[in-house]
Design an enzyme around this catalytic site. Structure first.
Site, PDB file in Angstrom:
ATOM      1  CG  HIS A   1      -0.614  -8.237  -7.509  1.00 29.77           C
ATOM      2  ND1 HIS A   1      -0.530  -8.943  -8.660  1.00 29.77           N
ATOM      3  CD2 HIS A   1       0.634  -7.792  -7.244  1.00 29.77           C
ATOM      4  CE1 HIS A   1       0.711  -8.945  -9.099  1.00 29.77           C
ATOM      5  NE2 HIS A   1       1.438  -8.269  -8.248  1.00 29.77           N
TER       6      HIS A   1
ATOM      7  NE  ARG B   1      10.804  -0.225  -0.923  1.00 28.61           N
ATOM      8  CZ  ARG B   1      10.063   0.263   0.069  1.00 28.61           C
ATOM      9  NH1 ARG B   1       9.146   1.179  -0.170  1.00 28.61           N
ATOM     10  NH2 ARG B   1      10.238  -0.180   1.304  1.00 28.61           N
TER      11      ARG B   1
ATOM     12  NE  ARG C   1      16.132   0.254  -2.190  1.00 31.68           N
ATOM     13  CZ  ARG C   1      15.249  -0.396  -1.454  1.00 31.68           C
ATOM     14  NH1 ARG C   1      15.366  -0.417  -0.141  1.00 31.68           N
ATOM     15  NH2 ARG C   1      14.232  -1.007  -2.003  1.00 31.68           N
TER      16      ARG C   1
ATOM     17  CD  GLU D   1      18.332  -2.707   3.525  1.00 40.42           C
ATOM     18  OE1 GLU D   1      17.103  -2.762   3.662  1.00 40.42           O
ATOM     19  OE2 GLU D   1      18.875  -2.541   2.428  1.00 40.42           O
TER      20      GLU D   1
ATOM     21  CG  ASP E   1      15.383  -6.029   4.267  1.00 42.15           C
ATOM     22  OD1 ASP E   1      14.818  -7.143   4.282  1.00 42.15           O
ATOM     23  OD2 ASP E   1      15.444  -5.307   3.257  1.00 42.15           O
TER      24      ASP E   1
ATOM     25  NE  ARG F   1      10.466  -6.877   3.974  1.00 48.31           N
ATOM     26  CZ  ARG F   1      11.073  -5.874   3.344  1.00 48.31           C
ATOM     27  NH1 ARG F   1      12.389  -5.744   3.437  1.00 48.31           N
ATOM     28  NH2 ARG F   1      10.404  -4.991   2.667  1.00 48.31           N
TER      29      ARG F   1
ATOM     30  CB  CYS G   1      13.638   4.896   4.176  1.00 51.35           C
ATOM     31  SG  CYS G   1      14.875   3.624   3.903  1.00 51.35           S
TER      32      CYS G   1
HETATM   33  C1  PEP Z   1      13.707  -1.682   4.478  1.00 48.89           C
HETATM   34  O1  PEP Z   1      14.231  -2.796   4.400  1.00 48.89           O
HETATM   35  O2  PEP Z   1      13.299  -1.177   5.550  1.00 48.89           O
HETATM   36  C2  PEP Z   1      13.506  -0.875   3.268  1.00 48.89           C
HETATM   37  C3  PEP Z   1      13.110   0.368   3.329  1.00 48.89           C
HETATM   38  O3  PEP Z   1      13.710  -1.458   2.068  1.00 48.89           O
HETATM   39  P1  PEP Z   1      12.753  -2.558   1.392  1.00 48.89           P
HETATM   40  O4  PEP Z   1      11.465  -2.559   2.158  1.00 48.89           O
HETATM   41  O5  PEP Z   1      12.602  -2.114  -0.013  1.00 48.89           O
HETATM   42  O6  PEP Z   1      13.541  -3.805   1.550  1.00 48.89           O
HETATM   43 MG    MG Z   2      15.344  -3.379   2.655  1.00 44.81          MG
END
Ligand code: PEP
Ligand code: MG
Length: 591
Positions: free
Chosen positions: A200, A307, A343, A442, A466, A476, A513
């Site tokens: 956080h 999101r 999304r 992704e 992703d 990640r 994105c």
């Molecule tokens: C991604 O995976 O690049 C993405 C934009 O979605 P999130 O980071 O929410 O998984």
């Molecule tokens: Mg993603």
């Protein structure tokens, strides 16, 4: 005074020079003592009062949040209130006081140790880090029990101090509730001993936009109150008691950085157009409706990724259709006809509703998340789709589906969308009948098969976060393999190129994105590869726009094609640096 440096993980860029303001660690001050029987009930009362005081403090902070405070802050305070209200913290310590005949500080510390141990068993790094929230709440209770004033100095003291000199907070950890006060007092930076990149503290640091470093290990022990320190948020370096030369050097760097930030403001309302006239759309990624303010302030011309799962987090009940409708409509209306890509729910992996709902599985990132979860829970999905459709009547909403891997998932989604439309039609509720449906690319399987997806979708959006994770088999959220997480891996670039090509062939727009879109070092490569739409955290929009304004698309396209033919990261990295330099030289020719 000896000068030394410490190294941690930089989570928010910039340079700050100021005096250390140490925050005490109440947990270290807890002692254990036994109580005679006749004092036990008083001790329980003392504990109850402390919990009530902390509750009132947190509620007051929540209530006094400024309208434009980062939305994450309010969510985090909500989490802390929830933790405090949990029986394990508000009730169990009373039983411990009773049974062990011990002081309240000791009882809650014992209980905290127990909870923290349970958190440590959790495999998911994000959730494991949430144990810090429990620790922060317990610290607050202990401080009240010990009769400490609030963690930070009083309002007047701080205003007086920050007027005269810059203060840098040095703490073992910083709670979100304390972080709010940073904004009001304009601390120059903060540094902490603990916290990972997804903690956080890190998330807040980014939203507060001040240089910060976490995971410094022993900063609180080694730095003394009032010592002069330099914080280089980009490099993750803290220099304590710098000598005159170092100080002069960093003052210069700091001036440069500030100048760059100011200069960026000048292009806020400029259109993102290359030197040879190609327009690039710069959209914002948002997590909650309130983020629209930051998106607009940064000059975003649309929302490229909302999101929605954040609406479902830190709570036990799912938001109902009405609550979702209100949130989606608010964003649509605030964007006044500009595109808003919403999304559908991407819960799962590191994004869970609350710790109670965690399903332990060996590989959560490969498990029942995003569209897989929605298709397995059609009623939850139906509610969201109805809310989205209803909101589409009030603005330019497009729907984006995360984590598609097969066409059948897409077709099932379309059937469910039709079912939601039908139910609204029957009730005579208005919605946009031709609402656009896009898919996130992704998962490598989707990128390789992008043409087939492009046939059946209105637009594509590449989720590079992703896509990199799944292409390179790198979690990640795992620090241990973070050094291998490289957006310039040739296979990642090839998958992006395949997706762009598929979109171009079928006349469907393609955007990025994921975090790659907000990395100004990659802007020229991405537009050179053919992307015309990038969506990112609002704080990155201006630096990306600056790159675009300095770009000659024709030169970038030719060079990007060459880069795509390379198969070795070690050759790609210098070529991308060269791509950035070519255009820079064009803007600033050598004398
Ligand atoms: C991604 O995976 O690049 C993405 C934009 O979605 P999130 O980071 O929410 O998984
Ligand atoms: Mg993603």
């Amino acid at each position: 005074m000896t000068s030394f440096s410490l190294h941690g993980v930089g989570v928010s860029s910039g340079i700050a020079i100021g005096q250390a303001h140490l925050i005490s660690n109440a947990l270290l001050e807890v002692v254990h003592y036994q109580l005679p029987n006749h004092l036990i009930s008083d001790e329980i009362k003392r504990f109850e009062n402390a919990v009530q005081t902390v509750k009132a403090d947190l509620e007051e902070i929540n209530g006094s949040l400024r309208k434009n405070a980062p939305a994450e802050l309010s969510a985090f305070i909500g989490t802390h209130l929830m933790i405090l209200a949990d029986k394990s913290l508000s009730e169990v310590p009373k039983t411990i006081i009773q049974n062990e005949k011990c002081n309240a500080e000791w009882a809650i510390k014992l209980q905290m140790d127990d909870i923290v141990e349970q958190f440590e068993q959790i495999e998911d790094e994000y959730l494991r880090e949430r144990k810090q929230d429990v620790v922060q709440v317990v610290e607050r209770v202990i401080k009240v029990l010990l009769g400490h004033p609030s963690q930070l100095a009083t309002e007047q003291q701080l205003s007086a101090l920050s007027e005269e000199r810059k203060l840098i907070l040095v703490a073992h950890d910083i709670s979100p509730a304390d972080a709010i006060q940073f904004k009001q007092h304009e601390f120059a930076a903060f540094i902490t001993d603990v916290g990972g990149v997804t903690s956080h503290t890190a998330i807040l640091a980014r939203s507060l936009n001040i240089p910060s470093i976490v995971a410094l290990q022993k900063a609180r022990d080694l730095i003394h109150d009032g010592e002069l320190i330099i914080v280089d948020g980009k490099q993750g370096v803290v220099i304590v008691n710098p000598d005159k030369n170092i100080l002069t050097e960093y003052k210069l760097r700091q001036e440069q950085w500030e100048l760059e930030q100011q200069k960026l403001q000048r292009i806020k309302s400029a259109k993102a157009v290359t030197l040879d006239g190609a327009s690039i759309e710069l959209f914002a990624n948002i997590e909650v409706p309130e983020d629209v303010v930051a998106a607009r302030a940064a000059g975003a011309t649309g929302i490229g990724l909302y999101r929605t799962e954040f609406l479902f987090m830190n709570r036990r009940e799912m938001p109902d259709e009405e609550e979702q409708f209100v949130a989606y409509k608010a964003v649509a209306e605030a964007m006044k006809g500009d595109v808003v890509v919403i999304r559908t729910l991407d819960l799962g992996a590191d994004k869970q509703m609350n710790p109670d709902t965690v399903v332990t599985c060996a590989n959560p990132a490969l498990g029942l998340r995003a569209i897989r979860f929605c298709l397995a829970e059609p009623q939850i999905f139906h509610t969201q789709l109805r809310a989205l459709l209803r909101a589409s009547h009030f603005g330019n909403i497009k729907i984006l589906v995360p984590m598609l891997s097969t066409l059948s998932e897409l077709r099932q989604t379309k059937l469910l969308l039709e079912r939601a439309k039908l139910s609204l039609r029957k009730q005579g509720i208005p919605f946009n009948e031709t609402i656009a449906l896009g898919g996130m690319i992704e998962i490598p399987a989707a990128a390789i098969n992008a043409e087939a997806f492009a046939h059946e979708l209105d637009f594509l959006s590449i989720g590079t976060n992703d896509l990199i994770q799944y292409t390179l088999a790198i979690d990640r959220t795992d620090d241990a393999v973070a050094h291998l997480y490289n957006p310039l891996h040739p296979s990642v670039l090839k998958l992006i190129a395949m997706t762009i090509k598929a979109g171009d062939k079928l006349g469907k727009s393609v955007s990025v994105c994921g975090e790659m879109a907000g990395d100004a070092k990659l802007t020229k490569l991405l537009i050179g590869m053919g992307l015309r739409q990038l969506s990112m955290h609002p704080s990155h929009i201006l630096s990306v726009k600056q790159q675009i304004l300095h770009s000659q698309l024709s030169a970038l396209s030719a060079n990007s094609r060459k880069i795509l033919n390379l198969t070795d990261i070690e050759k790609i990295e210098p070529q991308v640096a060269k791509l950035n330099r070519i255009a820079d030289l064009r803007m600033h020719p050598r004398p």
